[in-house]
Design a protein around this motif. Structure first.
Motif, PDB file in Angstrom:
ATOM      1  N   ILE A 179      32.044  39.675  50.388  1.00 27.51           N
ATOM      2  CA  ILE A 179      33.483  40.270  49.868  1.00 27.51           C
ATOM      3  C   ILE A 179      33.101  40.747  48.418  1.00 27.51           C
ATOM      4  O   ILE A 179      32.206  40.418  47.986  1.00 27.51           O
ATOM      5  N   GLN A 180      34.131  41.853  48.039  1.00 24.92           N
ATOM      6  CA  GLN A 180      33.865  42.404  46.596  1.00 24.92           C
ATOM      7  C   GLN A 180      35.171  42.641  46.120  1.00 24.92           C
ATOM      8  O   GLN A 180      36.159  42.813  46.692  1.00 24.92           O
ATOM      9  N   GLY A 181      34.997  42.432  44.836  1.00 21.96           N
ATOM     10  CA  GLY A 181      36.260  42.687  43.999  1.00 21.96           C
ATOM     11  C   GLY A 181      36.119  43.856  43.048  1.00 21.96           C
ATOM     12  O   GLY A 181      35.048  43.922  42.448  1.00 21.96           O
ATOM     13  N   LEU A 182      37.210  44.571  42.775  1.00 23.51           N
ATOM     14  CA  LEU A 182      36.922  45.686  41.883  1.00 23.51           C
ATOM     15  C   LEU A 182      37.616  45.292  40.579  1.00 23.51           C
ATOM     16  O   LEU A 182      38.535  44.626  40.278  1.00 23.51           O
ATOM     17  N   THR A 183      37.114  45.877  39.424  1.00 22.42           N
ATOM     18  CA  THR A 183      37.687  45.482  38.111  1.00 22.42           C
ATOM     19  C   THR A 183      37.215  46.572  37.113  1.00 22.42           C
ATOM     20  O   THR A 183      36.074  47.153  37.450  1.00 22.42           O
ATOM     21  N   GLN A 184      38.034  46.938  36.430  1.00 27.74           N
ATOM     22  CA  GLN A 184      37.489  48.010  35.061  1.00 27.74           C
ATOM     23  C   GLN A 184      36.693  47.179  34.264  1.00 27.74           C
ATOM     24  O   GLN A 184      36.672  45.659  34.219  1.00 27.74           O
ATOM     25  N   SER A 185      36.025  47.949  33.197  1.00 31.72           N
ATOM     26  CA  SER A 185      34.897  47.210  32.438  1.00 31.72           C
ATOM     27  C   SER A 185      35.568  46.774  31.338  1.00 31.72           C
ATOM     28  O   SER A 185      35.436  47.013  30.038  1.00 31.72           O
ATOM     29  N   ARG A 186      36.296  45.543  31.412  1.00 27.32           N
ATOM     30  CA  ARG A 186      36.991  44.897  30.456  1.00 27.32           C
ATOM     31  C   ARG A 186      36.783  43.202  30.520  1.00 27.32           C
ATOM     32  O   ARG A 186      36.811  42.810  31.657  1.00 27.32           O
ATOM     33  N   ARG A 187      36.350  42.465  29.410  1.00 23.48           N
ATOM     34  CA  ARG A 187      36.148  41.234  29.677  1.00 23.48           C
ATOM     35  C   ARG A 187      37.083  40.183  30.560  1.00 23.48           C
ATOM     36  O   ARG A 187      36.841  39.746  31.288  1.00 23.48           O
ATOM     37  N   ASP A 188      38.485  40.405  29.916  1.00 21.99           N
ATOM     38  CA  ASP A 188      39.404  39.551  30.761  1.00 21.99           C
ATOM     39  C   ASP A 188      39.614  39.961  32.076  1.00 21.99           C
ATOM     40  O   ASP A 188      39.674  38.920  32.948  1.00 21.99           O
ATOM     41  N   LEU A 189      39.435  41.158  32.404  1.00 20.26           N
ATOM     42  CA  LEU A 189      39.484  41.697  33.856  1.00 20.26           C
ATOM     43  C   LEU A 189      38.324  41.065  34.613  1.00 20.26           C
ATOM     44  O   LEU A 189      38.291  40.443  35.798  1.00 20.26           O
TER      45      LEU A 189
END
Length: 560
Positions: A99-109
């Motif tokens: 499985i894969q999850g997408l996130t922007q390059s931000r610590r909390d995310l």
């Protein structure tokens, strides 16, 4: 009229790659596949999928054989996070599926993304940030150094957070978003900076996704970009080059195919091309395009209708009937010339000595996708005799002689013109029964008959039968050198029906104990008229008698 485009739009610059190699290459093996139906596809829906639909879609992807699934944007909200945690906690992820999850390059995310998938056997965190000039200038107001630093910080966070959850085999993906509209040297520089932080190896490579976030040029330009990147990236054995094409110009599939020829390893997209704006790359089309070239796509699409049904249910978007391979009408011919060619192609295919598929107008065998041959040819006002004959053969087992096909097609054409709609198999059978008086409405009907040899022992045959004539049963008889000629004699001498047989054919319908016989007669009258008849019976002789009476019904004359 459209405005002069040269005053408003800049042509996309060509890539300086004079020794490009991809045009001479072919696709010889399946790529790694990543489905982004549940993330990119889901965020493009008017009504995003709820947990039940996401689970159904996830199960479909696993059944089809997709091994890498981007299951969502975990930091977007509780619905996304809870669904992904449910997959992990409830053991819903099959072995071998990442499985894969997408996130922007931000610590909390990024932290939230790791928390959503922690405990999975294998999971990938996908970090991205846009790098192209328009996004740098308009969206972020940042220079190249600042954009590069975002990527570096994101990579550091990937390494940091993976150490928090050592029970999971973490994999990483970085996307220089808007790659296709960015400067190649800058995209390369950013990706090299990420590589420097994460230190991938051939055993644990970094996925570098090079998206055509907005398709802005022809597919060959994208292929040039991919080949250039593959040549220049350091430690090529330690990175997986992934493609994520969109369909803004209508060539997302072509761009992905040429990108594979240019050296990429993986294709991202949605099963039937759903996605933002005009959609993502259609994974079904790419996979089945390979299949028709003899390449195993390593995806099981043998029940395409089940795939379509699930996708339509989960997305609430109908699949267009002309969608490649998956649409309701893609294996259907209405044109008479197309129908004739397909019918001949199936007949020739059955006689071939090799296994290779070669049927006109059908690049793939519909049966390979779970489609039935009955759906291939359908009939409307544009159809010809070949299509009508095909439907009768598939539905009733009748193999009409060629001249009879032409005769019956006139009846079907008249019905299609009259109804102004597609005709189904029941319509066509009804028209056939009426045209050749198999519905009991003709003037002549067979009650019973007896055939015997001449009393003198010669070749002469005698026919004695009871025939319904305009509702009244009459006894008739005739003699000739065989059954058909003796029936003709009885019709001529006692009922005034003057005709001769120009052609006679017969064949079996079915096999075993339920086999029947079909007999076809082409008859001509003294004044040159041609009439056709057909008879069906468990006994071939009786079928031939019925065929003659069917032809006689077409003439309709009777002695007083």
């Amino acid at each position: 009229m459209l405005k002069d485009p040269s005053t408003k739009y800049r042509p996309f610059p060509q890539i300086d790659l004079p020794d490009r190699q991809w045009p001479s290459r072919t696709i010889t093996r399946a790529p790694r596949w990543l489905s982004t139906d549940m993330r990119d596809g889901n965020q493009a829906l008017i009504d995003p999928m709820d947990s039940e639909k996401k689970q159904r879609f996830f199960d479909l992807l696993c059944k089809v054989g997709v091994k890498e699934i981007e299951v969502g944007f975990p930091s977007a909200g509780a619905t996304e996070f809870d669904f992904i945690r449910g997959l992990v906690d409830n053991g819903r992820i099959p072995d071998g599926v990442m499985i894969q999850g997408l996130t922007q390059s931000r610590r909390d995310l990024i932290e939230k993304t790791f928390e959503s998938m922690a405990g999975a056997k294998t999971a990938c965190v996908h970090v991205y940030n846009a790098v192209s000039p328009a996004w740098r200038r308009i969206v972020f107001g940042m220079d190249k150094a600042e954009i590069r630093q975002i990527a570096i910080e994101g990579a550091k966070l990937l390494a940091e957070q993976a150490a928090r959850f050592p029970e999971t085999d973490w994999r990483f993906q970085y996307s220089p978003e808007t790659f296709s509209t960015a400067e190649l040297d800058f995209s390369l520089d950013v990706c090299e900076a990420v590589i420097e932080v994460l230190r991938p190896t051939p055993e644990k490579p970094l996925i570098l996704n090079l998206p055509a976030t907005v398709e802005a040029a022809t597919p060959n330009i994208y292929a040039d970009q991919i080949e250039w990147f593959c040549r220049h990236i350091s430690d090529r054995e330690s990175v997986v080059i992934s493609l994520h094409t969109h369909n803004d110009r209508g060539t997302g599939v072509a761009a992905a195919e040429l990108g594979l020829m240019a050296g990429a390893d993986r294709v991202e997209g949605c099963l039937l091309g759903n996605g933002e704006r005009t959609g993502n790359c259609d994974l079904v089309t790419v996979a089945l395009n390979m299949y028709t070239q003899g390449v195993d796509p390593e995806l099981d699409l043998s029940d395409i209708d089940a795939v379509v049904k699930t996708v339509e249910y989960c997305t609430n978007i109908p699949v267009h009937p002309r969608t490649a391979y998956a649409g309701d009408l893609v294996f259907t011919a209405f044109s008479g010339s197309h129908q004739d060619a397909i019918k001949k192609g199936f007949a020739a295919q059955a006689q071939r000595n090799d296994q290779f598929w070669d049927v006109p107008y059908l690049p793939i065998d519909p049966a390979d996708l779970g489609r039935s041959y009955e759906a291939v040819i359908r009939v409307n006002s544009q159809s010809g005799k070949g299509g009508v004959a095909w439907v009768l053969e598939q539905d009733k087992g009748l193999k009409l002689p060629k001249r009879m096909q032409a005769d019956f097609s006139r009846h079907v054409q008249a019905m299609a013109d009259r109804t102004s709609r597609e005709l189904n198999a029941a319509d066509i059978w009804g028209a056939f029964e009426a045209a050749y008086h198999l519905d009991g409405e003709g003037r002549f009907t067979l009650v019973d008959y007896h055939e015997s040899a001449s009393p003198g022992g010669g070749a002469e045959r005698r026919f004695a039968g009871r025939i319904g004539v305009d509702g009244q049963v009459r006894s008739v008889g005739g003699k000739g050198n065989g059954l058909l000629s003796s029936v003709l004699a009885a019709l001529r001498e006692e009922l005034g029906v003057e005709m001769d047989i120009a052609d006679y054919q017969e064949h079996a319908i079915g096999t075993g104990g339920d086999v029947q016989a079909a007999a076809y007669v082409e008859a001509r009258t003294e004044d040159g008229r041609t009439v056709f008849g057909v008879g069906i019976d468990s006994d071939v002789a009786t079928a031939s008698v019925r065929a003659l009476l069917s032809a006689a019904n077409g003439l309709g004359s009777v002695a007083a």
